[in-house]
Design a protein around this motif. Structure first.
Motif, short mmCIF file in Angstrom:
data_model
loop_
_atom_site.label_atom_id
_atom_site.label_comp_id
_atom_site.label_asym_id
_atom_site.label_seq_id
_atom_site.Cartn_x
_atom_site.Cartn_y
_atom_site.Cartn_z
N GLN A 58 59.85 19.25 22.08
CA GLN A 58 59.35 20.04 23.20
C GLN A 58 58.09 19.46 23.82
OE1 GLN A 58 59.33 24.32 22.46
NE2 GLN A 58 60.76 24.03 20.77
N LEU A 59 57.74 18.26 23.40
CA LEU A 59 56.56 17.57 23.93
C LEU A 59 57.03 16.50 24.92
CD1 LEU A 59 53.51 17.11 23.84
CD2 LEU A 59 53.88 15.56 21.89
N ARG A 60 56.60 16.63 26.18
CA ARG A 60 56.97 15.66 27.21
C ARG A 60 55.84 14.66 27.40
NH1 ARG A 60 60.68 17.68 26.08
NH2 ARG A 60 60.94 15.54 25.38
N SER A 61 56.23 13.40 27.58
CA SER A 61 55.22 12.36 27.79
C SER A 61 55.67 11.43 28.91
CB SER A 61 55.01 11.55 26.50
OG SER A 61 56.23 11.01 26.04
N THR A 62 54.74 11.04 29.75
CA THR A 62 54.96 10.03 30.76
C THR A 62 53.83 9.01 30.66
OG1 THR A 62 53.79 11.34 32.43
CG2 THR A 62 56.19 11.58 32.34
N PHE A 63 54.07 7.82 31.22
CA PHE A 63 53.12 6.73 31.07
C PHE A 63 52.87 6.06 32.42
CE2 PHE A 63 55.32 7.39 27.12
CZ PHE A 63 54.31 7.34 26.17
N SER A 64 51.66 5.58 32.61
CA SER A 64 51.34 4.86 33.83
C SER A 64 52.07 3.51 33.82
CB SER A 64 49.83 4.63 33.94
OG SER A 64 49.36 3.87 32.83
N LYS A 65 52.21 2.91 35.00
CA LYS A 65 52.95 1.65 35.10
C LYS A 65 52.32 0.55 34.27
CE LYS A 65 55.19 2.35 39.58
NZ LYS A 65 55.36 1.83 40.96
N TRP A 69 47.81 4.62 30.31
CA TRP A 69 47.58 6.06 30.34
C TRP A 69 48.82 6.80 29.88
CZ3 TRP A 69 43.09 8.66 31.88
CH2 TRP A 69 42.08 7.85 32.42
N ILE A 70 48.61 7.88 29.17
CA ILE A 70 49.68 8.78 28.77
C ILE A 70 49.37 10.18 29.29
CG2 ILE A 70 48.57 9.25 26.51
CD1 ILE A 70 51.37 9.65 25.34
N THR A 71 50.40 10.84 29.80
CA THR A 71 50.26 12.24 30.23
C THR A 71 51.19 13.09 29.38
OG1 THR A 71 49.72 11.61 32.52
CG2 THR A 71 50.51 13.85 32.15
N SER A 81 48.05 17.07 30.51
CA SER A 81 46.78 16.41 30.21
C SER A 81 47.00 14.91 30.11
CB SER A 81 46.20 16.94 28.88
OG SER A 81 45.95 18.33 28.95
N SER A 82 46.09 14.12 30.74
CA SER A 82 46.22 12.67 30.74
C SER A 82 45.08 12.04 29.94
CB SER A 82 46.19 12.15 32.18
OG SER A 82 47.31 12.62 32.91
N GLU A 91 39.99 11.97 22.13
CA GLU A 91 40.42 13.16 22.89
C GLU A 91 41.93 13.35 22.78
OE1 GLU A 91 38.45 10.75 23.91
OE2 GLU A 91 36.89 11.47 25.31
N LEU A 92 42.67 12.23 22.81
CA LEU A 92 44.12 12.30 22.68
C LEU A 92 44.51 12.82 21.30
CD1 LEU A 92 47.06 11.71 23.45
CD2 LEU A 92 46.64 9.30 22.93
N GLU A 93 43.88 12.31 20.27
CA GLU A 93 44.18 12.77 18.92
C GLU A 93 43.85 14.24 18.73
OE1 GLU A 93 43.57 8.54 16.50
OE2 GLU A 93 41.91 9.96 16.66
N THR A 94 42.78 14.70 19.36
CA THR A 94 42.41 16.12 19.29
C THR A 94 43.47 16.99 19.95
OG1 THR A 94 40.05 15.57 19.27
CG2 THR A 94 40.65 17.81 19.90
N TRP A 95 43.96 16.55 21.12
CA TRP A 95 45.01 17.30 21.82
C TRP A 95 46.27 17.36 20.97
CZ3 TRP A 95 49.94 17.34 23.56
CH2 TRP A 95 50.26 18.18 24.63
N LEU A 96 46.65 16.23 20.39
CA LEU A 96 47.85 16.18 19.55
C LEU A 96 47.69 17.00 18.28
CD1 LEU A 96 48.62 12.38 19.99
CD2 LEU A 96 50.08 14.26 20.79
#
Length: 258
Positions: A58-65, A69-71, A81-82, A91-96
């Motif tokens: 249920q976790l969606r991820s997209t990436f910059s070209k 960056w990961i969103t 959140s990007s 910050e990413l590890e905290t979100w995860l």
């Protein structure tokens, strides 16, 4: 038949959503640049993946070209959140950690990535027709079949399970080319619990493995060496690419068995 490379998918963070690309560079290890470069780990050093953590579906991820960056967006959350994968690692590890409700670390391996099969670290190969055949067994879309099986290279212009000729009866590598890249087919890819679930919700498909094994057995082509199947819950082929770092695979490249 005129086999050709119809699609390339890479998965920048192991177990998260993939990215379809027009070309991919082969690394010195034989892996594809940008594929499973990152992986999530818990406090015990175990990989966070769909086998152990069904909420990852249920976790969606997209990436910059540029891949920097990961969103991220979770189900029911309208505010993605990007994060910069290098500069905002904490910050990413905290979100995860908040999402998975446990401490998370993001690790990186730019030369090899984090492959499931450490003896065959090249891209996985499947045919479009195979994915469509599996989709028909369960009345799901081709795209959902792709999401469930998470394969790197998709070959079109061939019948279902064409890729079963890319591994041999005695276990010796089978060489084939995609464009000017020589690959070695090693073994059929053993599947885990992940394909049994809806790739976007994590909801289990009743009787998935039983149906798969029955259908796969019935559909096994003449060119497939049956002795390489200790069970038939297998799809796609694991490969190696030796001493070809820097070469590129391109959508549209022709495919030939040597």
């Amino acid at each position: 038949m005129r086999p050709y490379l119809a699609r390339i998918d890479i998965f920048p963070v192991k177990s998260l959503d993939g990215v379809s690309v027009a070309e991919a560079t082969v690394l010195g290890s034989g892996a594809l640049a940008g594929d499973r470069t990152y992986a999530l780990f818990d406090s015990q050093g175990h990989v966070i993946n769909g086998k152990r953590n069904a909420v990852i579906h249920q976790l969606r991820s997209t990436f910059s070209k540029d891949g920097e960056w990961i969103t991220l967006a979770s189900a029911g959350n309208d505010s993605p959140s990007s994060f910069h994968l290098q500069q905002q690692r904490l910050e990413l590890e905290t979100w995860l950690a908040d999402y998975f409700q446990q401490p998370i670390t993001l690790q990186e391996n730019c030369e090899l990535g984090f492959p499931d099969d450490t003896q065959a670290v090249g891209p996985t190969v499947v045919s479009t027709a195979s994915l469509q055949a599996v989709a028909d067994w369960y009345d799901i879309t081709l795209e959902e079949s792709r999401r469930r099986f998470r394969t790197n290279l998709e070959i079109d212009g061939v019948p279902p399970f064409w890729e079963d000729q890319l591994f041999s009866a005695d276990g010796s590598p089978v060489q084939f080319t995609i464009g000017d890249v020589v690959l070695a087919g090693i073994n059929p890819c053993q599947r885990c619990i992940v394909p049994t679930r809806d790739a976007l919700t994590g909801e289990a498909t009743p009787g998935f493995q039983k149906t798969f094994i029955q259908q796969r057995t019935a559909a096994l082509p003449d060119w497939a060496p049956p002795q390489r199947f200790n069970h038939f819950y297998k799809l796609a082929v694991n490969t190696n690419i030796a001493s070809q770092g820097g070469k590129r695979l391109n959508v549209g490249d022709g495919v030939s068995v040597i």
